[in-house]
Design a protein around this motif. Structure first.
Motif, PDB file in Angstrom:
ATOM      1  N   GLN A  91       0.948  -1.246  -0.020  1.00  0.00           N
ATOM      2  CA  GLN A  91       0.051   0.020  -0.024  1.00  0.00           C
ATOM      3  C   GLN A  91       0.757   1.228  -0.125  1.00  0.00           C
ATOM      4  O   GLN A  91       0.725   2.270  -0.494  1.00  0.00           O
ATOM      5  CB  GLN A  91      -0.912  -0.045   1.106  1.00  0.00           C
ATOM      6  CG  GLN A  91      -1.875  -0.922   1.221  1.00  0.00           C
ATOM      7  CD  GLN A  91      -2.931  -1.058   2.435  1.00  0.00           C
ATOM      8  OE1 GLN A  91      -2.915   0.100   3.102  1.00  0.00           O
ATOM      9  NE2 GLN A  91      -3.634  -2.252   2.652  1.00  0.00           N
ATOM     10  N   ALA A  92       1.886   1.253   0.780  1.00  0.00           N
ATOM     11  CA  ALA A  92       2.824   2.304   0.894  1.00  0.00           C
ATOM     12  C   ALA A  92       3.619   2.637  -0.571  1.00  0.00           C
ATOM     13  O   ALA A  92       3.559   3.633  -0.927  1.00  0.00           O
ATOM     14  CB  ALA A  92       4.005   2.112   1.675  1.00  0.00           C
ATOM     15  N   ALA A  93       3.791   1.551  -1.451  1.00  0.00           N
ATOM     16  CA  ALA A  93       4.509   1.682  -2.675  1.00  0.00           C
ATOM     17  C   ALA A  93       3.246   2.586  -3.648  1.00  0.00           C
ATOM     18  O   ALA A  93       3.754   2.906  -4.303  1.00  0.00           O
ATOM     19  CB  ALA A  93       5.004   0.271  -3.193  1.00  0.00           C
ATOM     20  N   GLN A 130      10.918   6.165  -3.838  1.00  0.00           N
ATOM     21  CA  GLN A 130      10.317   5.909  -2.424  1.00  0.00           C
ATOM     22  C   GLN A 130       9.260   4.524  -2.671  1.00  0.00           C
ATOM     23  O   GLN A 130       9.409   3.437  -1.636  1.00  0.00           O
ATOM     24  CB  GLN A 130       9.633   6.609  -1.637  1.00  0.00           C
ATOM     25  CG  GLN A 130      10.251   8.006  -1.102  1.00  0.00           C
ATOM     26  CD  GLN A 130      10.472   9.051  -2.518  1.00  0.00           C
ATOM     27  OE1 GLN A 130      10.672   8.821  -3.571  1.00  0.00           O
ATOM     28  NE2 GLN A 130      10.455  10.378  -1.928  1.00  0.00           N
ATOM     29  N   ALA A 131       8.865   4.483  -3.879  1.00  0.00           N
ATOM     30  CA  ALA A 131       7.677   3.271  -3.933  1.00  0.00           C
ATOM     31  C   ALA A 131       8.821   2.097  -4.269  1.00  0.00           C
ATOM     32  O   ALA A 131       8.267   1.088  -3.718  1.00  0.00           O
ATOM     33  CB  ALA A 131       6.986   3.629  -5.337  1.00  0.00           C
ATOM     34  N   LEU A 132       9.856   2.215  -4.898  1.00  0.00           N
ATOM     35  CA  LEU A 132      10.630   1.079  -5.165  1.00  0.00           C
ATOM     36  C   LEU A 132      11.410   0.607  -3.779  1.00  0.00           C
ATOM     37  O   LEU A 132      11.225  -0.618  -3.556  1.00  0.00           O
ATOM     38  CB  LEU A 132      11.878   1.454  -5.822  1.00  0.00           C
ATOM     39  CG  LEU A 132      12.594   0.275  -6.729  1.00  0.00           C
ATOM     40  CD1 LEU A 132      11.853  -0.524  -7.577  1.00  0.00           C
ATOM     41  CD2 LEU A 132      13.911   0.865  -7.270  1.00  0.00           C
ATOM     42  N   ASP A 133      11.583   1.631  -3.009  1.00  0.00           N
ATOM     43  CA  ASP A 133      11.948   1.009  -1.363  1.00  0.00           C
ATOM     44  C   ASP A 133      11.207   0.233  -0.919  1.00  0.00           C
ATOM     45  O   ASP A 133      11.527  -0.503  -0.115  1.00  0.00           O
ATOM     46  CB  ASP A 133      12.650   2.452  -0.744  1.00  0.00           C
ATOM     47  CG  ASP A 133      13.750   2.965  -1.495  1.00  0.00           C
ATOM     48  OD1 ASP A 133      14.343   2.313  -2.260  1.00  0.00           O
ATOM     49  OD2 ASP A 133      14.171   4.091  -1.167  1.00  0.00           O
ATOM     50  N   SER A 134       9.799   0.887  -0.567  1.00  0.00           N
ATOM     51  CA  SER A 134       8.755   0.227   0.007  1.00  0.00           C
ATOM     52  C   SER A 134       8.494  -1.145  -0.521  1.00  0.00           C
ATOM     53  O   SER A 134       7.958  -2.028   0.252  1.00  0.00           O
ATOM     54  CB  SER A 134       7.608   1.044   0.058  1.00  0.00           C
ATOM     55  OG  SER A 134       7.643   2.302   0.741  1.00  0.00           O
ATOM     56  N   ALA A 135       8.455  -1.294  -1.989  1.00  0.00           N
ATOM     57  CA  ALA A 135       7.987  -2.628  -2.607  1.00  0.00           C
ATOM     58  C   ALA A 135       9.327  -3.471  -2.109  1.00  0.00           C
ATOM     59  O   ALA A 135       8.976  -4.646  -1.903  1.00  0.00           O
ATOM     60  CB  ALA A 135       8.026  -2.597  -3.880  1.00  0.00           C
ATOM     61  N   ALA A 136      10.441  -2.947  -2.244  1.00  0.00           N
ATOM     62  CA  ALA A 136      11.449  -3.929  -1.967  1.00  0.00           C
ATOM     63  C   ALA A 136      11.531  -4.296  -0.585  1.00  0.00           C
ATOM     64  O   ALA A 136      11.973  -5.488  -0.240  1.00  0.00           O
ATOM     65  CB  ALA A 136      12.961  -3.253  -2.178  1.00  0.00           C
ATOM     66  N   TYR A 137      11.325  -3.436   0.502  1.00  0.00           N
ATOM     67  CA  TYR A 137      11.155  -3.947   1.987  1.00  0.00           C
ATOM     68  C   TYR A 137      10.045  -4.972   1.906  1.00  0.00           C
ATOM     69  O   TYR A 137      10.331  -5.919   2.782  1.00  0.00           O
ATOM     70  CB  TYR A 137      10.971  -2.609   2.711  1.00  0.00           C
ATOM     71  CG  TYR A 137      10.706  -3.163   4.294  1.00  0.00           C
ATOM     72  CD1 TYR A 137      12.048  -3.536   4.795  1.00  0.00           C
ATOM     73  CD2 TYR A 137       9.675  -3.033   4.980  1.00  0.00           C
ATOM     74  CE1 TYR A 137      11.948  -3.801   6.223  1.00  0.00           C
ATOM     75  CE2 TYR A 137       9.454  -3.616   6.154  1.00  0.00           C
ATOM     76  CZ  TYR A 137      10.541  -3.628   6.816  1.00  0.00           C
ATOM     77  OH  TYR A 137      10.473  -4.113   8.125  1.00  0.00           O
ATOM     78  N   GLY A 138       9.008  -4.817   1.437  1.00  0.00           N
ATOM     79  CA  GLY A 138       7.793  -5.670   1.452  1.00  0.00           C
ATOM     80  C   GLY A 138       8.365  -7.187   1.078  1.00  0.00           C
ATOM     81  O   GLY A 138       7.866  -8.064   1.502  1.00  0.00           O
TER      82      GLY A 138
END
Length: 324
Positions: A174-176, A187-195
């Motif tokens: 959702q954040a991504a 930022q979207a790539l970072d959030s998706a990568a963390y997920g």
């Protein structure tokens, strides 16, 4: 009740107990020869006092019944809606009344709602258009460990349950998506990568990650992330469209065309797939085929983002029909 019952009792004359004004006793009470006037006066005053007391009591009850009831103290939203606080209640009106959902979430937080109340608040902010705030809140919540139980300060966080990991991965997705809506692809790539560190095989997270990678000009990452393809047909078709765009960026038009045709076989009216195939046709120099696909995008989904992009491509095609 008659109003006269609440009026003061008339005062009596001293002699012969004759009432002054309106008569209270119908007959004059004769004085006994052996009864002194002072004793009679005391008795009369006692009777008058009792009458006044009864009048006060009766009128007091009448005023209490006639007076409006005092307003009840305000209750929390959950109590007024006839149930306990819950994430389901908070998100029930998210699309129809995001302001109400946000107010519910804030009230819930003041009553100890915790992480679920914060998540609902973030989702309400997203619906209200404050996507940057929503993305920041969702990304923060995705990094909070142990959703299953609260942790005391200074104690070590226990290992997440599978359900908690799944929930945190969903928050990262959702954040991504919120970062994407905010035009913040990094930022979207970072959030998706963390997920994906929480759930490496999550198909939805892989799809978001791949699309953002293509947007950032990193098509090889997208191809790697989407290979092998997901098992679910719907997820597989969406992954095929995203991977086709990645192949196109890498100059592999043949592979991109193979992926996009496979996707359109299952969903022939998908706007994103038709838009991408039109671009692939254009790269091959097949302008009429590209025009037909873009016109189909506008026809099947006129209010979509894909339709807006198709209209732009059609305009460019009219300006320079031979441009690849």
């Amino acid at each position: 009740m008659r109003l006269s019952a609440c009026l003061p009792v008339p005062r009596f004359a001293m002699q012969g107990l004759r009432p002054v004004g309106r008569a209270v006793f119908h007959a004059r009470l004769p004085l006994r020869p052996d009864r002194r006037p002072g004793v009679v006066w005391v008795a009369a005053m006692a009777v008058a006092g009792i009458c006044m007391l009864l009048a006060v009591v009766i009128c007091g009850r009448a005023w209490a019944q006639a007076a409006p009831a005092a307003p009840a103290p305000s209750e929390p939203v959950a109590a007024s809606t006839g149930g306990e606080w819950s994430f389901r209640r908070c998100t029930a009106t998210l699309s129809d009344d995001p302001d109400g959902a946000r107010d519910y979430a804030e009230d819930w937080q003041s009553h100890g709602g915790g992480l679920e109340a914060e998540q609902c608040d973030a989702m309400a902010q997203m619906e209200l258009g404050d996507v940057a705030t929503a993305a920041t809140m969702l990304d923060h919540l995705a990094h909070v460990t142990d959703w299953s139980s609260p942790r005391q300060a200074g104690t070590q966080a226990p290992a997440d349950t599978a359900l908690a990991l799944s929930r945190r991965a969903g928050l990262a997705e959702q954040a991504a998506r919120a970062w994407q809506a905010d035009d913040s692809p990094r930022q979207a790539l970072d959030s998706a990568a963390y997920g994906l560190t929480l759930r490496p095989d999550d198909a939805a997270l892989k799809l978001v990650y791949a699309r953002v990678a293509v947007e950032l000009g990193q098509p090889a990452r997208a191809v790697e992330t989407l290979t092998p393809l997901p098992g679910s047909q719907m997820e597989r078709d969406e992954a095929l469209v995203a991977r086709a765009a990645a192949w196109r960026q890498m100059g592999r038009i043949d592979k991109g065309m193979a992926d996009i045709n496979a996707a359109l076989k299952d969903m022939p009216d998908n706007g994103a797939a038709l838009l991408e195939r039109g671009i692939l046709y254009q790269r091959q120099g097949l302008m009429e085929a590209a025009r037909a696909d873009w016109q189909d995008v506008v026809a099947v989904a006129p209010d979509s983002d894909e339709a807006d992009l198709a209209r732009q491509d059609l305009s460019l095609l009219e300006t320079d029909p031979e441009a690849p």
